[in-house]
Design an enzyme around this catalytic site. Structure first.
Site, mmCIF file in Angstrom:
data_model
loop_
_atom_site.group_PDB
_atom_site.id
_atom_site.type_symbol
_atom_site.label_atom_id
_atom_site.label_comp_id
_atom_site.label_asym_id
_atom_site.label_seq_id
_atom_site.Cartn_x
_atom_site.Cartn_y
_atom_site.Cartn_z
ATOM 1 N N ARG A 194 -5.341 5.981 -5.032
ATOM 2 C CA ARG A 194 -4.406 5.988 -6.735
ATOM 3 C C ARG A 194 -5.051 4.987 -7.927
ATOM 4 O O ARG A 194 -5.382 4.260 -7.218
ATOM 5 C CB ARG A 194 -2.926 5.845 -6.709
ATOM 6 C CG ARG A 194 -2.091 7.249 -5.917
ATOM 7 C CD ARG A 194 -0.696 6.828 -7.055
ATOM 8 N NE ARG A 194 -0.435 5.458 -6.679
ATOM 9 C CZ ARG A 194 0.510 5.683 -7.360
ATOM 10 N NH1 ARG A 194 1.680 6.517 -7.262
ATOM 11 N NH2 ARG A 194 1.304 4.377 -7.665
ATOM 12 N N ASP A 254 3.946 -0.644 -0.941
ATOM 13 C CA ASP A 254 2.972 0.334 -1.050
ATOM 14 C C ASP A 254 3.331 0.816 0.455
ATOM 15 O O ASP A 254 2.607 -0.061 1.419
ATOM 16 C CB ASP A 254 2.162 -0.760 -0.932
ATOM 17 C CG ASP A 254 0.543 -0.022 -1.069
ATOM 18 O OD1 ASP A 254 -0.273 0.916 0.151
ATOM 19 O OD2 ASP A 254 -0.305 -0.031 -1.623
ATOM 20 N N ASP A 271 -0.463 -0.619 2.476
ATOM 21 C CA ASP A 271 -0.476 -1.761 2.306
ATOM 22 C C ASP A 271 0.188 -2.618 3.917
ATOM 23 O O ASP A 271 0.571 -3.745 4.532
ATOM 24 C CB ASP A 271 -0.332 -3.023 1.705
ATOM 25 C CG ASP A 271 -1.171 -2.220 0.463
ATOM 26 O OD1 ASP A 271 -2.221 -2.655 0.917
ATOM 27 O OD2 ASP A 271 -0.974 -2.959 -0.734
ATOM 28 N N THR A 314 -4.165 4.177 -14.202
ATOM 29 C CA THR A 314 -3.711 5.444 -14.311
ATOM 30 C C THR A 314 -2.975 6.138 -13.340
ATOM 31 O O THR A 314 -2.270 7.104 -13.746
ATOM 32 C CB THR A 314 -4.834 6.035 -14.624
ATOM 33 O OG1 THR A 314 -5.696 6.627 -12.627
ATOM 34 C CG2 THR A 314 -5.935 5.665 -15.158
HETATM 35 C C1 PRP Z 1 -0.186 5.759 -1.552
HETATM 36 C C2 PRP Z 1 0.170 7.333 -0.704
HETATM 37 C C3 PRP Z 1 -0.153 8.159 -1.706
HETATM 38 C C4 PRP Z 1 -0.223 8.475 -2.232
HETATM 39 C C5 PRP Z 1 1.076 8.642 -3.457
HETATM 40 O O1 PRP Z 1 -1.692 6.014 -1.346
HETATM 41 O O2 PRP Z 1 0.276 6.871 0.606
HETATM 42 O O3 PRP Z 1 -1.661 9.180 -1.000
HETATM 43 O O4 PRP Z 1 -0.094 6.514 -2.480
HETATM 44 O O5 PRP Z 1 0.784 8.749 -4.425
HETATM 45 P P1 PRP Z 1 0.408 9.728 -5.583
HETATM 46 O O6 PRP Z 1 1.575 10.842 -4.812
HETATM 47 O O7 PRP Z 1 1.242 9.581 -7.095
HETATM 48 O O8 PRP Z 1 -0.491 10.016 -5.689
HETATM 49 P P2 PRP Z 1 -2.831 5.105 -2.065
HETATM 50 O O9 PRP Z 1 -3.460 5.184 -3.461
HETATM 51 O O10 PRP Z 1 -1.627 3.487 -2.157
HETATM 52 O O11 PRP Z 1 -4.237 4.683 -1.031
HETATM 53 P P3 PRP Z 1 -3.998 4.143 0.334
HETATM 54 O O12 PRP Z 1 -2.944 4.724 1.310
HETATM 55 O O13 PRP Z 1 -5.131 4.162 0.782
HETATM 56 O O14 PRP Z 1 -3.058 2.592 0.320
HETATM 57 N N1 URA Z 2 1.904 4.825 -2.931
HETATM 58 C C1 URA Z 2 2.919 4.495 -2.140
HETATM 59 O O1 URA Z 2 2.399 4.033 -1.580
HETATM 60 N N2 URA Z 2 4.227 3.637 -2.409
HETATM 61 C C2 URA Z 2 4.711 4.218 -3.337
HETATM 62 O O2 URA Z 2 5.722 4.063 -4.412
HETATM 63 C C3 URA Z 2 4.323 5.472 -4.985
HETATM 64 C C4 URA Z 2 3.021 5.998 -3.607
#
Ligand code: PRP
Ligand code: URA
Length: 215
Positions: free
Chosen positions: A110, A206, A209, A114
């Protein structure tokens, strides 16, 4: 084990005591990344049984050491597709019950400003459209990432997609219902809402993380 949520017809909520016990551990901010990874894989393993319950089978005839018997086998190849990064931490749990499944990967993050999905990787089996896909990502927040991943799969001709997550926000479920009403969302919890940064409340922070210890 899973019940249809009365407010979201596209959501199956896993209220099994073991799933809820482990989810509580995942929510706790004191849980370190080693325990977080373990718990998330364990939850995925518990959910796998029910997620696979609708897979089509056909009758076959086999020889036991004693006689001929009728049995049932899966009709089509199944592909598990984690959304990187966080979906990786549920994949082994699903594979523990279903080692024959193939695994494809879609990388989406994400954009921090945005909250829109940005795709950076895709490696999927050639004949993925021959069978159902189990799409995996622990967090369904705005729904942008999952909806985009579904579009990638549908463009390849995939007809049957189930989304397995851990925590879903009502906002993400509404987006999935509007854009992809045929995709059932399997989740351990439906939380209250998103905050101003599009994080799930109460959620668990997150997920990526916490899984990989990057923050
Ligand atoms: C997180 C999660 C989803 C997304 C959900 O990924 O694992 O993929 O956010 O959010 P959304 O429904 O608003 O799209 P992130 O962008 O943190 O990436 P990562 O898994 O690489 O940490
Ligand atoms: N992605 C995450 O990992 N946690 C949230 O709460 C939303 C998006």
């Amino acid at each position: 084990m899973a019940t249809r949520d009365p407010r979201h017809s596209n959501a199956l909520v896993y209220d099994h005591p073991l799933v809820q016990h482990k989810l509580t551990g995942l929510r706790a901010k004191a849980t370190n990344h080693a325990d977080f990874r373990r718990l998330l894989n364990e939850v995925a393993g518990l959910m796998a049984y029910e997620v696979c319950s609708g897979l089509p089978t056909r009758e076959v005839s086999i020889e036991t050491p004693v006689a001929t018997a009728k049995g049932r086998v899966l009709v089509t190849p199944v592909t598990i597709v984690p959304i990187l990064r966080a979906g990786l931490a549920m994949t082994d749990g699903l594979l523990s019950l279903f080692p024959e499944a193939r695994v494809g990967h879609i990388g989406i993050y994400r954009d921090e400003a945005t909250a829109k999905p940005v795709t950076y990787y895709s490696k999927l089996p050639d004949e993925i459209a021959l069978g159902p896909v189990i799409l995996v990502d622990p967090m369904l927040a705005t729904g942008g990432s999952a909806a985009h991943a579904v579009e990638i799969l549908q463009q390849l001709g995939v007809k049957t997609i189930q989304l397995v997550c851990l925590v879903a926000a009502p906002e993400g479920l509404a987006v999935m219902q509007r854009l992809h009403p045929d995709v059932m969302v399997h989740t351990a919890a439906i939380d209250e809402r998103l905050n101003e940064k599009c994080y799930i409340v109460p959620g668990l922070g997150d997920a990526g993380d916490r899984i990989f210890g990057t923050h």
